[in-house]
Design a protein around this motif. Structure first.
Motif, PDB file in Angstrom:
ATOM      1  N   GLN A   1       0.841  -1.189   0.000  1.00  0.00           N
ATOM      2  CA  GLN A   1       0.000   0.000   0.000  1.00  0.00           C
ATOM      3  C   GLN A   1       0.880   1.245   0.000  1.00  0.00           C
ATOM      4  N   LEU A   2       0.479   2.205  -0.813  1.00  0.00           N
ATOM      5  CA  LEU A   2       1.299   3.398  -1.050  1.00  0.00           C
ATOM      6  C   LEU A   2       1.686   4.107   0.242  1.00  0.00           C
ATOM      7  N   ASP A   3       0.717   4.435   1.070  1.00  0.00           N
ATOM      8  CA  ASP A   3       1.007   5.226   2.274  1.00  0.00           C
ATOM      9  C   ASP A   3       1.883   4.458   3.255  1.00  0.00           C
ATOM     10  N   ILE A   4       1.675   3.146   3.337  1.00  0.00           N
ATOM     11  CA  ILE A   4       2.504   2.344   4.243  1.00  0.00           C
ATOM     12  C   ILE A   4       3.955   2.338   3.755  1.00  0.00           C
ATOM     13  N   LEU A   5       4.145   2.181   2.445  1.00  0.00           N
ATOM     14  CA  LEU A   5       5.499   2.175   1.895  1.00  0.00           C
ATOM     15  C   LEU A   5       6.183   3.525   2.088  1.00  0.00           C
ATOM     16  N   LEU A   6       5.441   4.606   1.865  1.00  0.00           N
ATOM     17  CA  LEU A   6       6.010   5.941   2.066  1.00  0.00           C
ATOM     18  C   LEU A   6       6.434   6.143   3.516  1.00  0.00           C
ATOM     19  N   ARG A   7       5.578   5.727   4.423  1.00  0.00           N
ATOM     20  CA  ARG A   7       5.904   5.875   5.843  1.00  0.00           C
ATOM     21  C   ARG A   7       7.127   5.040   6.202  1.00  0.00           C
ATOM     22  N   SER A   8       7.213   3.840   5.642  1.00  0.00           N
ATOM     23  CA  SER A   8       8.347   2.974   5.940  1.00  0.00           C
ATOM     24  C   SER A   8       9.641   3.553   5.385  1.00  0.00           C
ATOM     25  N   ALA A   9       9.584   4.084   4.153  1.00  0.00           N
ATOM     26  CA  ALA A   9      10.768   4.707   3.576  1.00  0.00           C
ATOM     27  C   ALA A   9      11.176   5.922   4.390  1.00  0.00           C
ATOM     28  N   GLY A  10      10.186   6.667   4.894  1.00  0.00           N
ATOM     29  CA  GLY A  10      10.483   7.820   5.734  1.00  0.00           C
ATOM     30  C   GLY A  10      11.168   7.430   7.034  1.00  0.00           C
ATOM     31  N   MET A  11      10.746   6.306   7.616  1.00  0.00           N
ATOM     32  CA  MET A  11      11.383   5.837   8.841  1.00  0.00           C
ATOM     33  C   MET A  11      12.828   5.417   8.583  1.00  0.00           C
ATOM     34  N   ALA A  12      13.053   4.751   7.430  1.00  0.00           N
ATOM     35  CA  ALA A  12      14.416   4.357   7.083  1.00  0.00           C
ATOM     36  C   ALA A  12      15.283   5.591   6.844  1.00  0.00           C
ATOM     37  N   LEU A  13      14.704   6.617   6.234  1.00  0.00           N
ATOM     38  CA  LEU A  13      15.442   7.863   6.012  1.00  0.00           C
ATOM     39  C   LEU A  13      15.796   8.529   7.338  1.00  0.00           C
ATOM     40  N   ALA A  14      14.837   8.555   8.255  1.00  0.00           N
ATOM     41  CA  ALA A  14      15.110   9.139   9.567  1.00  0.00           C
ATOM     42  C   ALA A  14      16.246   8.400  10.276  1.00  0.00           C
ATOM     43  N   ARG A  15      16.283   7.084  10.116  1.00  0.00           N
ATOM     44  CA  ARG A  15      17.361   6.312  10.730  1.00  0.00           C
ATOM     45  C   ARG A  15      18.706   6.678  10.078  1.00  0.00           C
ATOM     46  N   ALA A  16      18.715   6.834   8.763  1.00  0.00           N
ATOM     47  CA  ALA A  16      19.950   7.204   8.070  1.00  0.00           C
ATOM     48  C   ALA A  16      20.449   8.572   8.538  1.00  0.00           C
ATOM     49  N   LYS A  17      19.526   9.501   8.730  1.00  0.00           N
ATOM     50  CA  LYS A  17      19.930  10.848   9.164  1.00  0.00           C
ATOM     51  C   LYS A  17      20.422  10.830  10.610  1.00  0.00           C
ATOM     52  N   SER A  18      19.794  10.007  11.444  1.00  0.00           N
ATOM     53  CA  SER A  18      20.192   9.976  12.850  1.00  0.00           C
ATOM     54  C   SER A  18      21.493   9.215  13.064  1.00  0.00           C
ATOM     55  N   GLU A  19      21.902   8.430  12.073  1.00  0.00           N
ATOM     56  CA  GLU A  19      23.114   7.628  12.217  1.00  0.00           C
ATOM     57  C   GLU A  19      24.265   8.149  11.364  1.00  0.00           C
ATOM     58  N   GLY A  20      24.317   9.469  11.238  1.00  0.00           N
ATOM     59  CA  GLY A  20      25.493  10.069  10.625  1.00  0.00           C
ATOM     60  C   GLY A  20      25.283  10.737   9.289  1.00  0.00           C
ATOM     61  N   ARG A  21      24.123  10.569   8.661  1.00  0.00           N
ATOM     62  CA  ARG A  21      23.848  11.159   7.355  1.00  0.00           C
ATOM     63  C   ARG A  21      24.821  10.628   6.298  1.00  0.00           C
ATOM     64  N   LYS A  22      24.640  11.090   5.071  1.00  0.00           N
ATOM     65  CA  LYS A  22      25.451  10.664   3.928  1.00  0.00           C
ATOM     66  C   LYS A  22      25.532   9.139   3.861  1.00  0.00           C
ATOM     67  N   THR A  23      24.402   8.499   4.084  1.00  0.00           N
ATOM     68  CA  THR A  23      24.366   7.041   4.086  1.00  0.00           C
ATOM     69  C   THR A  23      22.970   6.582   3.713  1.00  0.00           C
ATOM     70  N   LEU A  24      22.794   5.262   3.649  1.00  0.00           N
ATOM     71  CA  LEU A  24      21.479   4.703   3.333  1.00  0.00           C
ATOM     72  C   LEU A  24      21.100   3.679   4.388  1.00  0.00           C
ATOM     73  N   ARG A  25      19.802   3.520   4.574  1.00  0.00           N
ATOM     74  CA  ARG A  25      19.289   2.512   5.487  1.00  0.00           C
ATOM     75  C   ARG A  25      18.046   1.887   4.861  1.00  0.00           C
ATOM     76  N   TYR A  26      17.918   0.573   5.046  1.00  0.00           N
ATOM     77  CA  TYR A  26      16.724  -0.142   4.597  1.00  0.00           C
ATOM     78  C   TYR A  26      15.726  -0.234   5.747  1.00  0.00           C
TER      79      TYR A  26
END
Length: 619
Positions: A330-355
């Motif tokens: 579902q679109l909104d669930i996927l967007l929210r999940s990608a947003g959570m992964a992005l927040a983790r990437a930003k909180s763990e040093g930025r300039k990186t990726l997280r699944y």
């Protein structure tokens, strides 16, 4: 009527009497017969005259009626031919009754083939285009045996024109058709739809187009196929907007969009959701490896300097990735999940990726619960102020107590300021919290000795969203505290938000008697320029500069240089994070003005303020 011969013969028989002729009687009979015949002739002629007159009248009337009908037909055809749309009338059998020239032109029909009496099924193969049904509208009266109805059809002509057709079927079976060339309107509509689906700055797809594309891609996934959704932010992009202006920020976004496009495959879709937030749909096989390769390529591309107006600007990107349908479809669930992964990437040093991983959802849920608790805490007054002393090395006494906000949660217990202060700023609660801190700190300080000041931290959001000057003046008045005993601590981010307006406010506060300190000096890249823009009363050196001054000569030399800078500019220097007597002694020798840290005292409740003021360094 008898002929003359018949009448004479009849009269002759009547005149004969026993074989002899009565001549007089015969003459009388003949004359009488002649007179009767003349009378009948006269009556017949009169009747003929009457009939001739009636015929002439009827003929004249018929001529007039035919002429009027012809005139009406001519007028009707003229009206039809001058109409801006094509018009045609077919009877219940589909036979053409009438049409205008636009009907032929719109459907590109040879005029010679379009004559009354021809059936539309004969004309249909001559139309150079394809017809499709758009919709049909039925009346709201089902009791009518043969209801009138309207159908909307569309011809897509081979030459690219779009012809809209409105068919009205009358109760008697006849059909009136109106044809209109909608090519310009269709192109304008297509252009408007394109504009509505495009980000005007970067010309990438916008949020609406992205949602449509993602829904289509998700619906089209076959068994075993996977889709990667990558959501990315430009790290510290807001600082570029704040320091270099929105126009520079816009140019950076355009350049970033161009680089992102270079990284994509032919089937990938990219959209700008807003500000510096982008999202990519990747349907390439081999997930998650393909999305990992794409993310690393993007991070590398955006890592090269951007050149805008001769300035070299460095950026980086943080990326969150979710794989569908592994973690939803579902679109909104996927967007929210990608947003959570992005927040983790930003909180763990930025300039990186997280699944995305399911445990992130639990963490997000915990954050939402903390947000709800924080709102209740503001309403229920669950906060209190702790104070940490600042020791004056020259006067050898505590000169200031810095107010520090603490949250005592009924169930969680003590919540770290590092957890709730940034959250309060994001939620917009920091303005109310900051106002409460300001009033309470002034009330507390009014109970201390006259020589002890109170220091209060003020966030950039308070400068931007509140009447800070009015709050400060009101808090001082309510507490009865002289302005000279209030010290406001700000970071350079406060000035970055709105340089001119903020500097004007700081000058007003200083003129009013409030002292201003720059906190966390050295952690930004433009602090020196702000020292020149505003005459701060005090510079507070960040703890990170103090940690190893006892072992590292370069660290000590840096502290020495900042102390010299402060003295040159007429600003006092406070060093934070002093935890050992050795650090204390070194700073004392360097003629530092003030120190703050656990060596003097840890933050304590206001009830211990008097005890903290009695600090005496160990010999």
């Amino acid at each position: 009527m008898l002929s003359p011969e018949q009448q004479f013969s009849q009269q002759w028989r009547l005149a004969a009497n026993g074989g002899t002729i009565d001549s007089e009687r015969l003459m009388d009979l003949v004359v009488g017969a002649y007179r009767d015949y003349q009378t009948e002739i006269r009556l017949a002629e009169e009747a003929m005259d009457t009939m001739r007159s009636v015929h002439e009248t009827v003929t004249a009337d018929l001529d007039l009626r035919l002429a009027a009908a012809k005139a009406r037909n001519t007028l009707l055809q003229s009206v039809l031919d001058n109409a801006p749309v094509g018009i045609s009338l077919f009877d219940r059998n589909g036979t053409l009754v009438a049409c205008n020239k636009q009907f032929c032109q719109h459907l590109d029909l040879p005029p010679a083939s379009v004559q009354p009496g021809v059936n539309f099924e004969t004309l249909r193969p001559l139309v150079k285009g394809k017809e499709r049904m758009r919709s049909a509208l039925l009346p709201q009266a089902p009791e009518i045996a043969q209801p009138q109805r309207t159908e909307f059809r569309e011809w897509e002509m081979d030459d690219g024109r779009i012809i809209h057709v409105v068919l009205t079927f009358l109760p008697d079976g006849q059909c009136v058709a109106i044809h209109q060339d909608a090519t310009k309107e269709r192109k304008a509509g297509d252009r408007l739809r394109e504009i509505a689906l495009r980000d005007p700055l970067t010309n990438l797809a916008n949020r609406l187009a992205f949602r449509q594309q993602l829904e289509e891609r998700l619906a089209g996934l076959k068994e075993g196929e996977k889709l990667a959704l990558l959501q990315l932010n430009l790290d510290f992009f807001k600082t570029i907007n704040d320091t270099m202006g929105a126009s520079t920020g816009d140019e950076v976004l355009k350049l970033a969009a161009e680089r992102l496009l270079e990284c994509l495959g032919p089937q990938d879709v990219i959209a700008r959701l807003g500000s510096d937030e982008f999202v990519i749909i990747q349907t390439k096989s081999g997930q998650p490896e393909s999305s990992s390769d794409l993310a690393h390529a993007i991070i590398d591309q955006l890592g090269y300097p951007f050149s805008v107006d001769g300035k070299q600007i460095l950026l980086s990107a943080s990326i969150g990735i979710v794989i569908a349908p592994d973690y939803g479809h579902q679109l909104d669930i996927l967007l929210r999940s990608a947003g959570m992964a992005l927040a983790r990437a930003k909180s763990e040093g930025r300039k990186t990726l997280r699944y995305f991983r399911p445990e992130m959802d639990a963490r997000q849920q915990a954050r939402r619960e903390l947000e709800a608790d924080l709102r209740k805490a503001v309403q229920n007054g669950e906060f209190e102020l702790y104070y940490q002393p600042i020791y004056d090395l020259h006067r050898e006494k505590v000169s200031t107590l810095e107010a520090l906000l603490r949250w005592n949660h009924p169930q969680r217990g003590r919540v770290s300021p590092a957890d709730f202060i940034p959250l309060a700023e994001e939620m917009g609660l920091i303005v109310d919290l900051g106002r409460w801190v300001l009033y309470q700190a002034c009330l507390d300080a009014a109970q201390w000795p006259d020589g002890v000041k109170v220091s209060v931290n003020v966030s950039a959001i308070q400068f931007k969203s509140a009447d800070l000057f009015g709050d400060i003046v009101s808090a001082l008045a309510v507490a009865g505290l002289p302005p000279e005993r209030l010290d406001l601590e700000i970071t350079e981010s406060v000035i970055i938000q709105n340089r001119d307006q903020t500097l004007a406010l700081l000058h007003d506060l200083k003129f009013h008697g409030v002292s201003i300190s720059m906190d966390d000096f050295g952690t930004g890249y433009s602090s020196l320029s702000y020292l020149r823009s505003f005459p701060f009363d005090k510079i507070k050196i960040d703890k990170s500069f103090v940690d190893d001054i006892a072992e590292n000569q370069q660290a000590l030399a840096l502290i020495r240089a900042i102390i010299f800078l402060g003295k040159t500019l007429g600003m006092a220097i406070t060093v934070e994070g002093v935890e050992t007597s050795e650090q204390f002694s070194l700073l004392q020798k360097e003629a530092c003005d003030e120190i703050q840290g656990y060596y003097v005292n840890a933050p304590r409740p206001v009830s211990e303020a008097q005890a903290m003021m009695e600090f005496c360094p160990a010999e």
